[in-house]
Design an enzyme around this catalytic site. Structure first.
Site, PDB file in Angstrom:
ATOM      1  CD  GLU A 182     -23.626  37.370 -29.735  1.00  9.06           C
ATOM      2  OE1 GLU A 182     -21.796  37.907 -29.026  1.00  9.06           O
ATOM      3  OE2 GLU A 182     -23.263  36.267 -28.552  1.00  9.06           O
ATOM      4  CB  CYS A 215     -13.544  28.051 -16.612  1.00 10.71           C
ATOM      5  SG  CYS A 215     -12.101  28.395 -16.411  1.00 10.71           S
ATOM      6  CB  CYS A 257     -11.158  22.582 -11.318  1.00 17.65           C
ATOM      7  SG  CYS A 257     -10.749  24.442 -11.764  1.00 17.65           S
ATOM      8  CB  CYS A 262     -14.097  21.905 -15.622  1.00 12.88           C
ATOM      9  SG  CYS A 262     -13.585  22.565 -17.433  1.00 12.88           S
ATOM     10  CB  CYS A 304      -7.395  22.892 -17.697  1.00 10.17           C
ATOM     11  SG  CYS A 304      -6.801  24.375 -16.946  1.00 10.17           S
TER      12      CYS A 304
END
Length: 351
Positions: free
Chosen positions: A36, A191, A198, A201, A207
């Site tokens: 991270e 995205c 798209c 997705c 969306c």
């Protein structure tokens, strides 16, 4: 309504299409935490090699905490944003001193570690401990602003607060690891910033950005500011197959790393080189540009050689001579490493 279906769709999509072979996808808080921190401001493809090498050198939090900072910075060299490496080292020491070597499981305690903000702490808590916490990194901001039509620059406090509230409402009652990984995967692979896919997705039918043709508009970009330029002369001073390197201040750009001496002008650099003794200064190499978040640095590399009889140590003790064969393995900023590598290659070719 997309908000009600969002988590279930995302978990199902992640299980079938998400990433499942990343080396930090393990229930080990040290490995999760390390990934991270490395992934802040850095793409997965870049992190993979560094992560493996870093983990081989520092396999656990105790090894990292006990290592000299120079070794940590050397292993980090090239990843940029070096305050992350310094904070990583401090955080490892805190985990040892304050928690007996065991990472705390709660987001609020994780946030007390140097270099760990709210979203990073939440990701560690979710992945390593199964805690139900919301994340809001750059990928997640892009997914949420597009899916729910949230306008305004996400770096503005009011917009960020709105996104945090949305992220918390969307949390599923279970499956937090798959959900959190799904958010990251969707932003990184579908995205995307430039050309979102798209058509594949799982959120496309609800969306806002896809429906209204606003994917290029959302998230709202940072208000433009002129990026200043700074010029510097870096002196590549050599003596008997060694190069002079100096330690930078512990804070600020490239804090704590070794680097080349910097000057405002070539004349100033030449005068400084002359304090060692007789110096032969060559023509400057072509300029090198390095872009930081807030400014562009234009580097003029100036090579110079000292004669054998010249003084070996600078009077102010600001640096030291490093063998050219070893200098590139030290903790150097990326552009400095390129310059020293070029110097090393020229020295090898001429010998």
């Amino acid at each position: 309504m997309l908000e009600n279906a969002f988590a279930a769709r995302l978990i199902a999509w992640q299980q079938e299409h998400g990433r499942h072979d990343l080396p930090w996808q393990v229930a080990d808080p040290y490995r999760v935490w390390l990934s991270e921190i490395m992934l802040q401001q850095t793409q997965v493809a870049t992190v993979l090699d560094y992560y493996a090498r870093f983990l081989a050198r520092f396999p656990d939090v105790k090894t990292l905490a006990e290592a000299p900072l120079d070794d940590v910075l050397a292993a980090w060299s090239g990843l940029g944003y070096y305050s992350r490496a310094r904070n990583l080292h401090k955080a490892a020491q805190r985990v040892i001193d304050a928690y007996g070597g065991a990472f705390p499981a709660s987001r609020t305690e994780l946030e007390t570690l140097p270099g760990v903000g709210r979203s990073t702490a939440a990701a560690i808590a979710a992945f390593a401990f199964g805690q139900r916490e919301a994340i809001l990194d750059g990928n997640v901001k892009r997914v949420l602003t597009r899916a729910f039509g949230v306008a305004g620059f996400p770096g503005e406090k009011a917009v960020e607060k709105q996104l945090w509230r949305l992220a918390e409402r969307l949390l599923p009652p279970g499956g937090i690891q798959a959900y959190t990984q799904g958010l990251m995967d969707l932003g990184a692979t579908v995205c995307t910033r430039g050309k979102p896919a798209c058509t594949v997705c799982p959120m496309v039918d609800g969306c806002v950005a896809a429906r209204e043709g606003r994917t290029a508009e959302l998230p709202t970009r940072r208000p433009k500011k002129a990026v200043p330029t700074r010029d510097t002369v870096m002196l590549l001073l050599t003596w008997r197959d060694q190069v002079w390197l100096e330690r930078r201040p512990p804070s600020g750009i490239w804090g704590g790393l070794l680097s080349l001496p910097e000057f405002s002008t070539s004349a100033e650099a030449e005068r400084w080189a002359a304090t060692f003794g007789d110096a032969d200064v060559d023509a400057a190499w072509p300029e090198l540009e390095h872009v930081f978040t807030h400014y562009r640095l234009i580097i003029t590399p100036l090579p110079a050689r000292l004669t054998d009889g010249s003084a070996k140590v600078a009077r102010d003790g600001s640096g030291d001579w490093w063998p050219l064969a070893e200098a590139c393995d030290a903790g150097l900023p990326a552009p400095v490493k390129r310059l020293v590598g070029r110097l090393q290659a020229r020295s090898t070719a001429s010998s």
